[in-house]
Each structure stands twice: as structure tokens, then as C-alpha cells.
Design an enzyme around this catalytic site. Sequence first.
Site, PDB file in Angstrom:
ATOM      1  N   HIS A 192       4.495  -2.536  -5.164  1.00 53.84           N
ATOM      2  CA  HIS A 192       5.914  -3.505  -4.761  1.00 53.84           C
ATOM      3  C   HIS A 192       6.401  -3.262  -6.062  1.00 53.84           C
ATOM      4  O   HIS A 192       5.954  -2.942  -7.266  1.00 53.84           O
ATOM      5  CB  HIS A 192       4.777  -4.951  -4.836  1.00 53.84           C
ATOM      6  CG  HIS A 192       3.677  -5.030  -3.725  1.00 53.84           C
ATOM      7  ND1 HIS A 192       4.182  -5.705  -2.100  1.00 53.84           N
ATOM      8  CD2 HIS A 192       3.213  -4.773  -3.731  1.00 53.84           C
ATOM      9  CE1 HIS A 192       3.279  -4.988  -1.276  1.00 53.84           C
ATOM     10  NE2 HIS A 192       2.172  -4.972  -1.897  1.00 53.84           N
ATOM     11  N   ASN A 204       0.298  -0.829   7.032  1.00 51.19           N
ATOM     12  CA  ASN A 204       0.586  -2.076   7.701  1.00 51.19           C
ATOM     13  C   ASN A 204       2.116  -1.844   6.867  1.00 51.19           C
ATOM     14  O   ASN A 204       2.645  -2.520   6.000  1.00 51.19           O
ATOM     15  CB  ASN A 204       0.083  -2.903   6.941  1.00 51.19           C
ATOM     16  CG  ASN A 204      -0.563  -2.368   5.046  1.00 51.19           C
ATOM     17  OD1 ASN A 204       0.040  -0.912   4.840  1.00 51.19           O
ATOM     18  ND2 ASN A 204      -0.387  -3.170   3.874  1.00 51.19           N
ATOM     19  N   HIS A 262     -11.797   1.635  -0.031  1.00 49.67           N
ATOM     20  CA  HIS A 262     -12.292   0.556  -1.709  1.00 49.67           C
ATOM     21  C   HIS A 262     -12.810  -0.473  -1.417  1.00 49.67           C
ATOM     22  O   HIS A 262     -13.191  -1.713  -1.447  1.00 49.67           O
ATOM     23  CB  HIS A 262     -10.873   0.129  -1.560  1.00 49.67           C
ATOM     24  CG  HIS A 262      -9.891  -0.942  -0.829  1.00 49.67           C
ATOM     25  ND1 HIS A 262     -10.759  -2.122   0.442  1.00 49.67           N
ATOM     26  CD2 HIS A 262      -8.696  -0.860  -0.535  1.00 49.67           C
ATOM     27  CE1 HIS A 262      -9.886  -1.876   1.244  1.00 49.67           C
ATOM     28  NE2 HIS A 262      -8.451  -1.375   0.671  1.00 49.67           N
ATOM     29  N   HIS A 301      -0.074   4.002   0.217  1.00 45.04           N
ATOM     30  CA  HIS A 301       0.684   2.886   1.290  1.00 45.04           C
ATOM     31  C   HIS A 301       2.283   3.100   0.777  1.00 45.04           C
ATOM     32  O   HIS A 301       2.861   2.563  -0.057  1.00 45.04           O
ATOM     33  CB  HIS A 301       1.016   1.115   1.636  1.00 45.04           C
ATOM     34  CG  HIS A 301      -0.738   0.363   1.392  1.00 45.04           C
ATOM     35  ND1 HIS A 301      -0.727   0.348   2.536  1.00 45.04           N
ATOM     36  CD2 HIS A 301      -1.974   1.141   0.519  1.00 45.04           C
ATOM     37  CE1 HIS A 301      -1.870  -0.208   2.613  1.00 45.04           C
ATOM     38  NE2 HIS A 301      -2.687   0.271   1.255  1.00 45.04           N
ATOM     39  N   PHE A 302       2.805   4.566   1.811  1.00 42.00           N
ATOM     40  CA  PHE A 302       4.197   4.483   1.079  1.00 42.00           C
ATOM     41  C   PHE A 302       5.556   3.671   1.704  1.00 42.00           C
ATOM     42  O   PHE A 302       6.335   4.437   1.441  1.00 42.00           O
ATOM     43  CB  PHE A 302       4.091   5.884   1.857  1.00 42.00           C
ATOM     44  CG  PHE A 302       3.186   6.810   0.857  1.00 42.00           C
ATOM     45  CD1 PHE A 302       3.178   6.720  -0.458  1.00 42.00           C
ATOM     46  CD2 PHE A 302       3.204   7.905   0.687  1.00 42.00           C
ATOM     47  CE1 PHE A 302       2.412   6.770  -1.518  1.00 42.00           C
ATOM     48  CE2 PHE A 302       2.647   8.948  -0.221  1.00 42.00           C
ATOM     49  CZ  PHE A 302       2.501   8.531  -1.183  1.00 42.00           C
ATOM     50  N   ARG A 303       5.480   2.799   2.175  1.00 40.84           N
ATOM     51  CA  ARG A 303       6.113   1.333   2.767  1.00 40.84           C
ATOM     52  C   ARG A 303       7.522   2.014   3.877  1.00 40.84           C
ATOM     53  O   ARG A 303       8.493   1.163   3.977  1.00 40.84           O
ATOM     54  CB  ARG A 303       6.714   1.120   2.053  1.00 40.84           C
ATOM     55  CG  ARG A 303       5.352   0.656   0.260  1.00 40.84           C
ATOM     56  CD  ARG A 303       4.932  -0.406   1.247  1.00 40.84           C
ATOM     57  NE  ARG A 303       4.450  -0.678   0.103  1.00 40.84           N
ATOM     58  CZ  ARG A 303       3.053  -1.708   0.370  1.00 40.84           C
ATOM     59  NH1 ARG A 303       2.340  -1.422   1.446  1.00 40.84           N
ATOM     60  NH2 ARG A 303       2.351  -2.363  -1.255  1.00 40.84           N
ATOM     61  N   HIS A 335     -10.683  -2.187   5.842  1.00 38.01           N
ATOM     62  CA  HIS A 335     -10.910  -3.334   5.182  1.00 38.01           C
ATOM     63  C   HIS A 335     -11.661  -4.059   4.935  1.00 38.01           C
ATOM     64  O   HIS A 335     -11.378  -4.944   5.533  1.00 38.01           O
ATOM     65  CB  HIS A 335      -9.537  -3.546   4.893  1.00 38.01           C
ATOM     66  CG  HIS A 335      -9.065  -4.762   3.739  1.00 38.01           C
ATOM     67  ND1 HIS A 335      -7.998  -4.621   2.382  1.00 38.01           N
ATOM     68  CD2 HIS A 335      -9.652  -5.902   2.932  1.00 38.01           C
ATOM     69  CE1 HIS A 335      -7.860  -5.158   2.069  1.00 38.01           C
ATOM     70  NE2 HIS A 335      -8.892  -6.197   2.079  1.00 38.01           N
ATOM     71  N   ASP A 375      -5.675   4.018  -2.847  1.00 35.94           N
ATOM     72  CA  ASP A 375      -5.021   2.667  -2.148  1.00 35.94           C
ATOM     73  C   ASP A 375      -3.270   2.515  -2.912  1.00 35.94           C
ATOM     74  O   ASP A 375      -2.611   0.977  -3.804  1.00 35.94           O
ATOM     75  CB  ASP A 375      -5.686   1.556  -2.573  1.00 35.94           C
ATOM     76  CG  ASP A 375      -5.290   0.401  -1.620  1.00 35.94           C
ATOM     77  OD1 ASP A 375      -4.846   0.426  -0.248  1.00 35.94           O
ATOM     78  OD2 ASP A 375      -5.500  -1.133  -1.770  1.00 35.94           O
ATOM     79  N   HIS A 413      -5.757   7.155   1.119  1.00 38.42           N
ATOM     80  CA  HIS A 413      -5.662   6.121   1.174  1.00 38.42           C
ATOM     81  C   HIS A 413      -4.066   5.732   0.474  1.00 38.42           C
ATOM     82  O   HIS A 413      -4.259   5.918  -1.005  1.00 38.42           O
ATOM     83  CB  HIS A 413      -7.057   4.754   1.089  1.00 38.42           C
ATOM     84  CG  HIS A 413      -6.243   3.374   0.631  1.00 38.42           C
ATOM     85  ND1 HIS A 413      -7.779   2.977   1.565  1.00 38.42           N
ATOM     86  CD2 HIS A 413      -5.081   2.581   1.086  1.00 38.42           C
ATOM     87  CE1 HIS A 413      -7.155   1.726   1.312  1.00 38.42           C
ATOM     88  NE2 HIS A 413      -5.929   1.683   0.895  1.00 38.42           N
TER      89      HIS A 413
HETATM   90  O1  DOR Z   1      -3.695  -4.819  -2.728  1.00 43.21           O
HETATM   91  C1  DOR Z   1      -3.758  -4.537  -1.922  1.00 43.21           C
HETATM   92  N1  DOR Z   1      -2.224  -4.099  -0.898  1.00 43.21           N
HETATM   93  N2  DOR Z   1      -4.455  -4.209  -0.325  1.00 43.21           N
HETATM   94  C2  DOR Z   1      -4.547  -4.194   1.142  1.00 43.21           C
HETATM   95  O2  DOR Z   1      -5.059  -4.101   1.818  1.00 43.21           O
HETATM   96  C3  DOR Z   1      -2.916  -4.104   1.005  1.00 43.21           C
HETATM   97  C4  DOR Z   1      -1.966  -3.225  -0.024  1.00 43.21           C
HETATM   98  C5  DOR Z   1       0.061  -3.379   0.403  1.00 43.21           C
HETATM   99  O3  DOR Z   1      -0.059  -2.686   1.413  1.00 43.21           O
HETATM  100  O4  DOR Z   1       0.368  -3.683  -0.210  1.00 43.21           O
HETATM  101 ZN    ZN Z   2      -5.185   0.002   1.398  1.00 36.31          ZN
END
Ligand code: DOR
Ligand code: ZN
Length: 443
Positions: free
Chosen positions: A307, A94, A230, A62-64, A176, A303, A60
Site C-alpha cells: 500500500h 483480492n 502465513h 498481492h501485486f494489485r 487465510h 505475503d 504468496h
Molecule cells: O495484511 C494483509 N494485507 N493481509 C491480507 O490478508 C491481505 C493483504 C492485502 O491484500 O493488503
Molecule cells: Zn496475503
Amino acid sequence: MIESILFKEIEIVSGSSVKTGDVLVKNGKIVEVGWDLPDHAEHIVSDSGLVLMPGVIDPHVHFRDPGAEHKEDLESGSKAAASGGVTSFFDMPNNTPATTSQAAVAHKKKLASEKSIVNYNFYIGATLNNLEDLNQCQNVPGIKIFMGSSTGSLLVDRKEDLAHIFANGSRLIAVHAEDEEMVQDNKRRFADSTDPADHMLIREDGAALKATKLAVSLAKKYKRRLHILHLTTIEEALFLEHQGGSGLVTSEVSPQHFLLWGPDVYARLGTLAQINPPIRTKRHADGLWRALKSGVINCIATDHAPHTLEEKLQPFGKAPSGMPGVETSLPLMLSLVNQNRCTMKDVVRWMCEGPAEIFGIRGKGKIEVGFDADLVLVDMGARTVLRNASTVSRCGWTAFDGHKIQGIPIATFVNGQMVYREGDFFTEIKGKEIEIAAPWDKR
Ligand code: DOR
Ligand code: ZN
């Protein structure tokens, strides 16, 4: 490219055993595990005192990439992973645009084949009208459903729409689990709040429990393989415990949810601590740790949701949710081993074997003949202090800044190639797409 490596007289942690021995790697695979193996290898590693464990599988992150590469991309994210002993990851959908079609998944796999130094695969995200893509897409770990909204635009919150996805298809669904209506009601009530600690009241405990119960009821009704992402409340863990361990439903927990707690963490870190689902009180943190130790929770996932500091330091209400984690999870867990809070075997079960089993990944998660040579050399005596300035992730910060560590990944091997050693990266090496061979993944 290195063809063969011999790890000599090293402490090997895998499966139910910790033993000293040799491991021979050839052409990306483990070909022999034994004792006194002949020194016929191109490269010999014999740092006595180090521990060899299977590479961590982080299911899990999120590599953007694509869409927000200023926060992270598949190169920077995979380097962060490698530096933390993570040799395989599953990335979330996402992005902007969201990864909700077969073409979008294929595009991410192509980007990863060019940029990622560790192994990879990608969830496909559910919308209200992409059922065909969800079910036809080739070789993905599963379908990600945001039952509650978070970063990005993905959301499927109505029971009928969820039931439609659960009822049609067989591959794993990962949720989620937060009830959207409860969260939105609370958001309105706290609209004027400037206190980041209110995040755990807005995203209240009951919202997570309600969504988890709904997801489990749908999984049972439609006999659908479900993975709860999570987990954050003790009540969800107790609820799952009472479902029995048939394997239909599995769950994961992130280190920040059992190592940090509110309100302290919000007083210390403000919006840096803001993540969805939220970091809750100590009662939950302790309960999640117990649930992990007892086997109710099946694995650890980071997770990792980077940012930039600039984005995160906006006032509460404007700052995005999410924190990095892919490079700190193993050092944090090794430190718990050194504090006698768990064992190396626990860590390997939670971070290597567990994910391989949950997602049906063949040939990873163990140091056994025939398995992929995804390996991490660990120095259990080495100490460091985690610092924002030493962060590999492009986001450049960690919620664990100042945290003392004992137990550090020294070198990381992916498919028999060294991709990381003591601060240096070998980025000419690329990871491979992870094959999902799960029995439930019939297309
Ligand atoms: O805190 C979070 N950040 N929860 C999520 O479900 C998405 C993630 C994100 O992509 O920033
Ligand atoms: Zn996540």
C-alpha cells in the site's frame, strides 16, 4: 535472447549439497551440472566467490493488478521480485474486482504475459457461489479462501459454506485462517482505539488458532489438500505438529512474523506494521522460527501486500493492512545465514524446493539437469542497508528500513535469461505461466 550460459567454478547450492562446479544452461533449461565443462557457451559467468542457488519461488504476493496499480502492478511487482532473487510468484485474488472466475484468472495471466519479467500463476478466490469456477479453472496453484476478512471483499466464514467447498473438488485449498466473528467482536470493543499495537489484540491469537483448527478438521474430513497461509501463532504450529506429516496439510510463514514482534514494532513503525494476521509477541516470533527450523512449517512466503505510504500513514482504524516483502525476503534470509542462524541449504529448502513440492511445480526449485534455468547469483559477503528510497516496489517503503543486510542477490535469471543484474532490469524478457502438475489437482 541468450541461447546458452555457462556458470564456471561456482559454489552451487541445491538439494542436499553445496559444491563447487559448473552449470550449463541451454534454451532455458539446465542441461549439465559438472566440472570442467567445455567453454562452448554464448555467455560465461565466472565470478568466483559468488553462490548460485535456484530462483526463489514466492507462493504468496498481492501485486494489485488489475485494480490498484498505483500501489503495484505486474511489471513493478515482478521487478521487485527479480531484484530480490524471486523468479516465480503466485498472486492472490483480492483484486478489484476480485479474481473469482475463470475469465478473471485468464485476464490476469494475459496481463502477466505482457508485463511480468518473472514466472507467474494466480490463485482463484472462493465466494459463496463460484464452486464451478473454482473446480473448472485450468492450471492454478489453488483456491484461496479468506476465512476472515482482510483487504478486499472476499470472505467465506460460515462452517457450512466452507464444508461445501472442501467437500466438492480436489485441488489445493489455501486459507487465510482468522475467525471472523472473534475479530469483529474485538473490533467493536476497540472501536475508539488509536494505538496500532491494539491490532494484535483485535486479531487475537485465539482467532487464528480457531480458524486453523476448523480448516484442518475439514481437510481431514473431506481428505482435501490444505495449505495454511502465513502462520502467526506458536499454538497453531504446535497443533500442526500433532497432526503428523502426512502431506495433507502444509503451511507457510512470512519473514516479518518471525523477525519482527510487538509491542516494539508498533511503537517503532505504527500502522506500517499493521498486517493481517498481525505481527504478534516475541514468544510467537521465536516459536515460528523454531517451527520453521524443525520442519513443522514447510516454506517461506512473503505475503507482499503493498500500500502507498500515504495510505499506510492514515490513523489506526483507517490505514489498510499489509506490507511489502518480495524484494527483501531473500536478503533477510541470507543475512541470517551469515549470522549462523540457519544454513544456505535451509534457505533453499524453505524458499525454493519447499514451495515447488507443496504446490506440485515440476522442474523448479533445484539446480539439476532438466530443471528450468531459474537461478540467482548471490554475493554472501556484500553488505547493504535496506532503505525506503532504494525500494523497487511501487509502494516505496519497507518495514525493514535501516536494517543491515549481509548477503545480496546480484543477478537473477528466468528461463535462462538474465532479467536483473546489480540494479539494472532487462524488461524485454517476459516470464512464463508456471505449470501446476500436482497429483491432487484433478479437474
Ligand atoms: O495484511 C494483509 N494485507 N493481509 C491480507 O490478508 C491481505 C493483504 C492485502 O491484500 O493488503
Ligand atoms: Zn496475503
